[in-house]
Design an enzyme around this catalytic site. Sequence first.
Site, PDB file in Angstrom:
ATOM      1  N   GLU A  60       4.720   1.814  -1.666  1.00 54.44           N
ATOM      2  CA  GLU A  60       5.156   1.057  -0.482  1.00 54.44           C
ATOM      3  C   GLU A  60       6.162   1.956   0.232  1.00 54.44           C
ATOM      4  O   GLU A  60       7.276   2.146  -0.247  1.00 54.44           O
ATOM      5  CB  GLU A  60       5.829  -0.263  -0.892  1.00 54.44           C
ATOM      6  CG  GLU A  60       4.955  -1.202  -1.701  1.00 54.44           C
ATOM      7  CD  GLU A  60       3.998  -2.023  -0.854  1.00 54.44           C
ATOM      8  OE1 GLU A  60       3.854  -1.735   0.352  1.00 54.44           O
ATOM      9  OE2 GLU A  60       3.389  -2.956  -1.408  1.00 54.44           O
ATOM     10  N   CYS A  96      12.266  -1.783   6.080  1.00 51.65           N
ATOM     11  CA  CYS A  96      11.010  -1.037   6.262  1.00 51.65           C
ATOM     12  C   CYS A  96      10.219  -1.602   7.427  1.00 51.65           C
ATOM     13  O   CYS A  96       9.559  -0.853   8.138  1.00 51.65           O
ATOM     14  CB  CYS A  96      10.195  -1.034   4.979  1.00 51.65           C
ATOM     15  SG  CYS A  96       9.840  -2.667   4.328  1.00 51.65           S
TER      16      CYS A  96
END
Length: 470
Positions: free
Chosen positions: A240, A274
């Site tokens: 990720e 993010c």
Amino acid sequence: MFSNIINSERRDGGSAAARAIDPRTKKELWDVPVANEKDLNDAVFAAREAFKSWKLTSADDRQKCLFRVADELEARRGEMCPVLAKETGKSDLLANMEIDDTLKFIRFNASQYLPDEVTYEDDELKIVSTHPPLGVVGAISPWNFPLVLAVAKIAAALVMGNSIVVKPSPLTPYATLKFAELAIPILPSGVLQVLNGDNDLGRLMTLHPGIDKISFTGSTATGKKVAESASRSLKRVTLELGGNDASIVCPDVDVESVTRKVAAGAFFHSGQMCVASKRVYVHRDIFAKFREIFVDAVKDTVIDASGQQPTLFSPMQNEMQYRIVKGLIDDSKEKGYNVICGGDTTEEQPGLFIRPTVVDRPPDDSKIVTMEQFGPIIPLCEWSSEDELVTRVNDTDSGLGSCVWSGDGGTAERIARKLEVGTVWINSFGIPHPHGYFSGWKQSGLGGEWGRQGLLSYCHTQTLQIYKQT
Ligand code: NAD
């Protein structure tokens, strides 16, 4: 006092201790032991031993354990919150929001299991998919949302019957270690280990023969190293990674309210998320009004060194990130881009604060448009046709998330489906949800986690092909 947790016991680091920094004050925080290779070997050994019996427990028992862990975290929120706030630089409000999310992720996973599935059957044959656990998971996490990102991995790994060794970022080790402390009386010995360690300990995890899978959240640059070293033993890997999310604003929105929401999403935790919007594309018909309200929404942002004010704005978590963002501001000024808000640091504050900065229509190939800034500087870009917009937004190696804002659901969904990203939020800023599968496309990741589908990344799928007659 903070300790590494191995086989349900506290382990101190002997002479190896470190102290992370409080980003609000730049003062050192508490001592924390630094794990070495022997600690890692012991942690993996304990996890392997625990796996033998944990994998045989019923899903129901594992779920009950996780619900109890969530209850314990909730009961001890008062101890956890200041630790998380101190190490991340978050206000109490933001730290509490992260704890809320952590509870949601534990309880979501605690309510899941993947039953066997009959995928084919006739008179002679039955084919069944089953989901045995992988073994020992190695989880490596970043500094921006240290608790929720580590605990979401822990909850998914454990509910599927794996054991786990977790390495938080050395910049923010404390809340994850504290979480392990409160969870170990509830979990069987060795099911959960947490080790504070530097980047090299992460590298050793990716090479360790006793670890079956690496679940990594962090930068794209490190993700590539993780993939490379994990490939030597063909470990399962989920990555990720970083993103460069666009927020797309259509001309038919309520400009006043949408602009303020876009600003909130871009500057949430000062952009150190993010899926924070990192590029904002506004239709030319509403651009001028949007720009005015956007600047108005952020220009008086409270810079609060105490952390007590209920603000969503934070200092940069670390010096390196501070320098990256400062460099992008300097680059924008040097290139003569129109910096219409902010553009300065806050020298009067002791902490790593940078004021919200807005750059008006920099070129598409500028650093501030093409790089993941991970900080409070946002380029506003103008668009006029949908085709041109989609081409520009997709013209990147990143593919984590994006937002589309439109008064018309059909328009928003049509644009969303053309975007090369793992998640599109429609009429919201980027905010992950435990039920939503989360995966980065392109160089934003490999595989994915969360949601029901994410559980598949914590197990094998074993096929039983059963002929009914011998
Ligand atoms: P980072 O890659 O520097 O570090 C992440 C973790 O990897 C840390 O625990 C670090 O110690 C460890 N590490 C470093 N080198 C390693 C190596 N060679 N092998 C194994 N582990 C190693 O990332 P960061 O600066 O902590 O986090 C910020 C980045 O994370 C941003 O790019 C952000 O977009 C990304 N991020 C992504 C998500 C997501 O879900 N996609 C979520 C949060 C943050």
